[in-house]
Design an enzyme around this catalytic site. Sequence first.
Site, short mmCIF file in Angstrom:
data_model
loop_
_atom_site.label_atom_id
_atom_site.label_comp_id
_atom_site.label_asym_id
_atom_site.label_seq_id
_atom_site.Cartn_x
_atom_site.Cartn_y
_atom_site.Cartn_z
N LYS A 158 55.67 104.65 57.77
CA LYS A 158 55.73 103.20 57.59
C LYS A 158 56.93 102.82 56.72
CE LYS A 158 50.79 102.14 57.95
NZ LYS A 158 49.64 101.49 57.28
N GLY A 164 54.99 93.56 60.79
CA GLY A 164 55.13 93.29 62.22
C GLY A 164 55.33 94.52 63.08
N GLY A 165 55.00 95.70 62.54
CA GLY A 165 55.12 96.92 63.33
C GLY A 165 56.50 97.53 63.33
N HIS A 208 41.23 96.68 62.71
CA HIS A 208 42.17 96.07 61.77
C HIS A 208 41.53 94.75 61.34
CE1 HIS A 208 46.53 95.29 60.50
NE2 HIS A 208 45.84 94.25 60.08
N HIS A 235 51.67 97.92 67.20
CA HIS A 235 51.32 97.50 65.85
C HIS A 235 51.57 96.01 65.62
CE1 HIS A 235 50.96 101.76 65.14
NE2 HIS A 235 52.22 101.94 65.45
N GLU A 275 44.97 93.10 54.09
CA GLU A 275 44.67 93.76 55.36
C GLU A 275 44.05 95.13 55.11
OE1 GLU A 275 47.84 93.74 58.15
OE2 GLU A 275 48.25 91.60 57.91
N ARG A 292 51.76 85.34 51.93
CA ARG A 292 52.17 84.11 52.63
C ARG A 292 51.02 83.66 53.50
NH1 ARG A 292 52.53 86.46 57.58
NH2 ARG A 292 53.44 88.54 57.71
#
Length: 661
Positions: A158, A164-165, A208, A235, A275, A292
């Site tokens: 990551k 945003g993947g 998720h 993703h 998340e 945000r």
Amino acid sequence: MLTKLLIANRGEIAVRVIRTARELGYRTVAVYSEADANALHVQEADEAVLIGPAQVSASYLNVAAVLEAARKTGADAIHPGYGFLSENADFATACQNAGLTFVGPPAQAIELMGSKRRSKIAMQKAGVPVVPGFEGDRANDEELVAAAGTIGYPLMIKASAGGGGRGMRLVHEASQLKAEIQRARSEARNAFGDDELILERAVIEPRHVEIQVFADKHGNAIYLGERDCSIQRRHQKVVEEAPSPFVTPELRKAMGEAAVKAALACQYEGAGTVEFLVDKDRNFYFLEMNTRLQVEHPVTELVTGQDLVAWQLNVAEGRPLPLSQEEVRLDGHAIEVRLYAEDPANGFLPQTGLLHCFEPAPVPGVRYDTGVRSGDIVTSHYDPMLAKVVAWGPTRDDARRRLLRALEDTLIAGVITNRHFLSRIIAHEAFGAGEATTAFLEQAFADDPSLHPAVASSSDIALAATVFALGNGVAGGWSNSLTTALPLSLQLGDERLQVQVRRAGDEVTIEQTGDTRTLIVKMLDHRSLCYVDNDVRLTCQYQQVDNHLYLQSSGRALHLMDVTHQPPGDKAGAGSGRLQAAMDGNIVDVLVSPGDSVAKGDTLVVLEAMKMEHPVKADRDGQVARINVATGDQVRRQQLLVELSAEDGDTGPAQQKEAHA
């Protein structure tokens, strides 16, 4: 008291913020690039300021230009929306230094949570469960490889600054690791200007689930339920809903309290989303915190009855949260899908072009958040999302049914979209049963019809022939009959279809090879055809632009052309060796040189468009004859990038072939 709000964003989120601000009495200011001069968010605002050319780095990411726009217009607050500068701690600080109220969290919270590495360490200290992994400070490739051996496979790479993947890779075995580290670094560097990476153990087929949190300047923090965002592609979220069909009241409370801990740990203010990954046994692990407003915030608004932008503005003015935790209520169910200009049958390539028609279907309980309307041009400069389609219902099935109808009845013409793909997901049995995990699309949609080029049925061809044969006569009135057969040649993709059309009164007979179909035309206007087929009265929608017909029937969209008066043309077949850009974009890497031998499927060039990298691959074995671009070049759709020669020196058919990207 704040009075004038500048929205440092574009598209649907700018429109959405402007409308709430206007309802609360604020004056609003839009900023726009040269490409967005006629955009909807510019039209909706009270004032608007041009801040630069189309490139985001020179306009929407230009902090000095945004602050100058605020100074010129006398704005006293800035709302960043999502994306662009919304999670930029330096921008939040710059707003404060300029005497402006930043409608978002403090800069230190943005900075902390903007680093996956540092935020994960902070969450461990706060007692929030995290996925086991490696968070070395600026770890080099060798350190990552060594850590991977300890973590085991499969694992996730990551980008620490990512979202945003982008900069994320799933690695199944050690032999893939080094190459995937390089790809992740490159994508992270291009997307975020930061190539720091972390590693995490991969949680296989998880849910998720994210928690909406809100905090004020008085030390209060609450959660407003969860959103299930498990259906993802690469993703990136495709479908979001609230509440989650998987989450129990006990799990909701545990996750909500953990999310509040996360917010309090970083002295948070305003809207945020924590998340989590949730495994099949309902164990949950911190993934990241988005500092945000989320793209999917409307589903939370619909089930709580709250306006989250209004909450943001209240917090920014120093007011306490309007509700306590005990006062939060969840009512009914909401589902959101992201409607994109992209082609699912061609690897979901972003689409550009003139949006001839965009008419959202009026369905009770359905909300459309959009920044486009008919006549707009979809460019390669920005994200290709056309709208968020959000349905609410007393039950999950009510919301599903309304959303499905909204997708099927919304008329879109001019660009290919993922509309049919979305409707197939919402109608799928596994989704209906609430069983979809992050592996859903890979497992259940690997060979779905919506991922293949549209194939016209005999009914589709009959409808298209009817519109072409009779549609041109709408303005001047129909003739009573076609005394002789009218021959038509229709083009659908690479296929030419030959039909004969006869008319006697309201009866239209369409003859195709091996098939004859008779329709009774009840009504034909510039948007719809009402007809009777096999004793059933039906209606289809369409948009005709010259010899192009965009036909929507049974939830599917087809683009046909009337080529009756055009000579047949030969197209370059597969393996032409002439590789073109499939979209407007920027060349971020050229991986070959003239004279190199390549095999079919090898990546030759990497094209970046709409925030994603797209490999341009060889369509046959051969040698690189010519390279027509260099790293950093801006290219247009169908521009010739690379030419291959076969062993005999042939560079392929004269006509060009669009690259597989």
